[in-house]
Write an enzyme that holds these catalytic residues in place. Structure first.
Site, PDB file in Angstrom:
ATOM      1  N   SER A 149       5.919  -4.435  10.868  1.00 46.23           N
ATOM      2  CA  SER A 149       6.791  -4.683   9.715  1.00 46.23           C
ATOM      3  C   SER A 149       8.152  -5.070  10.264  1.00 46.23           C
ATOM      4  O   SER A 149       8.493  -4.724  11.409  1.00 46.23           O
ATOM      5  CB  SER A 149       6.921  -3.393   8.893  1.00 46.23           C
ATOM      6  N   TYR A 162       8.170   5.870   7.397  1.00 45.19           N
ATOM      7  CA  TYR A 162       7.597   4.533   7.536  1.00 45.19           C
ATOM      8  C   TYR A 162       8.293   3.745   8.657  1.00 45.19           C
ATOM      9  O   TYR A 162       7.637   3.164   9.532  1.00 45.19           O
ATOM     10  CB  TYR A 162       7.718   3.788   6.205  1.00 45.19           C
TER      11      TYR A 162
HETATM   12  P1  NAD Z   1      -1.850  -2.316   0.538  1.00 39.93           P
HETATM   13  O1  NAD Z   1      -1.477  -1.008  -0.022  1.00 39.93           O
HETATM   14  O2  NAD Z   1      -2.310  -3.398  -0.369  1.00 39.93           O
HETATM   15  O3  NAD Z   1      -2.926  -2.161   1.687  1.00 39.93           O
HETATM   16  C1  NAD Z   1      -2.974  -1.071   2.563  1.00 39.93           C
HETATM   17  C2  NAD Z   1      -4.414  -0.842   2.926  1.00 39.93           C
HETATM   18  O4  NAD Z   1      -4.501   0.226   3.894  1.00 39.93           O
HETATM   19  C3  NAD Z   1      -5.239  -0.410   1.710  1.00 39.93           C
HETATM   20  O5  NAD Z   1      -6.500  -1.043   1.761  1.00 39.93           O
HETATM   21  C4  NAD Z   1      -5.389   1.094   1.928  1.00 39.93           C
HETATM   22  O6  NAD Z   1      -6.526   1.643   1.314  1.00 39.93           O
HETATM   23  C5  NAD Z   1      -5.508   1.123   3.450  1.00 39.93           C
HETATM   24  N1  NAD Z   1      -5.351   2.456   4.011  1.00 39.93           N
HETATM   25  C6  NAD Z   1      -4.387   3.370   3.736  1.00 39.93           C
HETATM   26  N2  NAD Z   1      -4.632   4.502   4.410  1.00 39.93           N
HETATM   27  C7  NAD Z   1      -5.779   4.292   5.127  1.00 39.93           C
HETATM   28  C8  NAD Z   1      -6.542   5.088   5.994  1.00 39.93           C
HETATM   29  N3  NAD Z   1      -6.185   6.344   6.284  1.00 39.93           N
HETATM   30  N4  NAD Z   1      -7.656   4.549   6.548  1.00 39.93           N
HETATM   31  C9  NAD Z   1      -8.051   3.291   6.258  1.00 39.93           C
HETATM   32  N5  NAD Z   1      -7.355   2.495   5.432  1.00 39.93           N
HETATM   33  C10 NAD Z   1      -6.241   3.003   4.857  1.00 39.93           C
HETATM   34  O7  NAD Z   1      -0.540  -2.806   1.332  1.00 39.93           O
HETATM   35  P2  NAD Z   1      -0.312  -4.065   2.295  1.00 39.93           P
HETATM   36  O8  NAD Z   1       1.015  -4.568   1.982  1.00 39.93           O
HETATM   37  O9  NAD Z   1      -1.458  -4.982   2.283  1.00 39.93           O
HETATM   38  O10 NAD Z   1      -0.209  -3.326   3.711  1.00 39.93           O
HETATM   39  C11 NAD Z   1      -0.966  -3.702   4.844  1.00 39.93           C
HETATM   40  C12 NAD Z   1      -0.126  -3.496   6.096  1.00 39.93           C
HETATM   41  O11 NAD Z   1       0.975  -4.408   6.066  1.00 39.93           O
HETATM   42  C13 NAD Z   1       0.469  -2.102   6.253  1.00 39.93           C
HETATM   43  O12 NAD Z   1       0.378  -1.702   7.606  1.00 39.93           O
HETATM   44  C14 NAD Z   1       1.907  -2.296   5.830  1.00 39.93           C
HETATM   45  O13 NAD Z   1       2.753  -1.358   6.438  1.00 39.93           O
HETATM   46  C15 NAD Z   1       2.140  -3.694   6.357  1.00 39.93           C
HETATM   47  N6  NAD Z   1       3.312  -4.358   5.763  1.00 39.93           N
HETATM   48  C16 NAD Z   1       3.323  -4.732   4.447  1.00 39.93           C
HETATM   49  C17 NAD Z   1       4.441  -5.357   3.923  1.00 39.93           C
HETATM   50  C18 NAD Z   1       4.534  -5.821   2.492  1.00 39.93           C
HETATM   51  O14 NAD Z   1       5.608  -6.296   2.087  1.00 39.93           O
HETATM   52  N7  NAD Z   1       3.493  -5.726   1.696  1.00 39.93           N
HETATM   53  C19 NAD Z   1       5.556  -5.587   4.743  1.00 39.93           C
HETATM   54  C20 NAD Z   1       5.516  -5.184   6.062  1.00 39.93           C
HETATM   55  C21 NAD Z   1       4.390  -4.575   6.558  1.00 39.93           C
END
Ligand code: NAD
Length: 264
Positions: A149, A162
């Site tokens: 991130s 986080y």
């Molecule tokens: P999201 O909530 O749509 O997806 C997160 C996924 O991780 C979900 O499928 C959830 O069920 C899964 N998950 C959570 N805990 C888990 C566990 N213990 N075991 C297996 N799976 C688990 O959110 P997203 O935005 O798609 O996030 C995906 C990644 O991208 C994350 O690592 C997040 O930190 C990172 N990220 C997202 C953003 C953003 O703006 N959306 C920005 C920076 C980083």
């Protein structure tokens, strides 16, 4: 681009992980769709990937549980023969002011976002080392992508768990890259900025929230999961074979300190 390769994407039934699993399938990879809850969504992702004529199946596992991760990778080796690409994407937030944050909130986020990535990378790397390079498949013995991130370098009030987890991911990725590169393994990170997914719905789901968010994005667009999926797919392909230990920021310029654009 990754034709014939075997990929595992964690947290692949939502948001960025879902888009990435589908994108890798479209690029010719067989894909394991990991999920921890939401079996129906995972099944739908599998169905979409199979429509590209490649193989896919869903696997329920909590990435913070060692036994789950070990079993998940073992099953993949059994079903697909090996693993070429590990996308350690699963992540979560449990937000609170630092003085209000419980140990449980702190621990849970560290367990999933940091320990989960370590466990997935470790199990994938063991298989990469066992199998070695197969030149017809890829120039490298395997690829690991840590989903980080912009908060691996931008402090974030109200999210100390986080931000700390993602700061940890940066050093996890760099140290693994240094340790495993001599054996032909490429470890890199992708650092998304603000992407429209359920994890940050409050940041973009009203016009006011989106306007506030856009002030932090020089390119003036909130990202879509596909922006990240495309970046991951190119990063794990041999087009990027010489890229090792790097973070690819996919953030519309969020890390360019936009607050300084008009002075400072
Ligand atoms: P999201 O909530 O749509 O997806 C997160 C996924 O991780 C979900 O499928 C959830 O069920 C899964 N998950 C959570 N805990 C888990 C566990 N213990 N075991 C297996 N799976 C688990 O959110 P997203 O935005 O798609 O996030 C995906 C990644 O991208 C994350 O690592 C997040 O930190 C990172 N990220 C997202 C953003 C953003 O703006 N959306 C920005 C920076 C980083």
């Amino acid at each position: 681009m990754v034709s014939g390769q075997k990929a595992l994407v964690t947290g692949a039934n939502s948001g960025i992980g879902k888009a990435t699993a589908i994108r890798l399938g479209r690029a010719g990879a067989d894909v394991v769709v990991n999920y921890v809850s939401g079996q129906e969504e995972a099944a739908a992702v599998v169905e979409e990937i199979e429509s590209f004529g490649v193989r896919a199946y869903a696997h329920e596992a909590d990435v913070s549980r060692e036994d789950h991760v070990v079993a998940m990778v073992a099953r993949m080796v059994e079903e697909f023969g090996t693993i070429d690409i590990m996308v350690a994407n699963a992540g979560m937030q449990r937000d609170a002011a630092a003085t209000e944050m419980t140990l449980d909130q702190w621990q849970k986020v560290l367990d999933v976002n940091l320990t989960g990535q370590f466990l997935c990378a470790r199990e994938a790397a063991k298989e990469f080392l066992r199998r070695g390079v197969v030149p017809e498949v890829s120039r490298s013995a395997g690829k690991i992508v840590c989903m980080s991130s912009v908060h691996q370098i931008i402090p974030w009030s109200g999210h100390v768990n986080y931000a700390s987890s993602k700061g940890g991911v940066l050093m996890l990725m760099q140290t693994l890259a240094q340790e495993l590169a001599p054996q032909g393994i490429r470890v890199n990170a992708v650092a998304p900025g603000a992407i429209r997914t359920p994890i940050n719905r409050g940041a973009w789901d009203t016009p006011q929230a989106e306007a506030d968010l856009l002030r932090l994005i020089p390119y003036r667009r909130v990202g879509d999961p596909e922006d990240i999926a495309d970046a991951v797919t190119v990063l794990v392909s041999d087009l990027m074979d010489y890229v090792v230990g790097t973070t690819l920021y996919v953030d519309g310029g969020m890390t360019l300190f936009p607050g300084f654009a008009t002075g400072g």
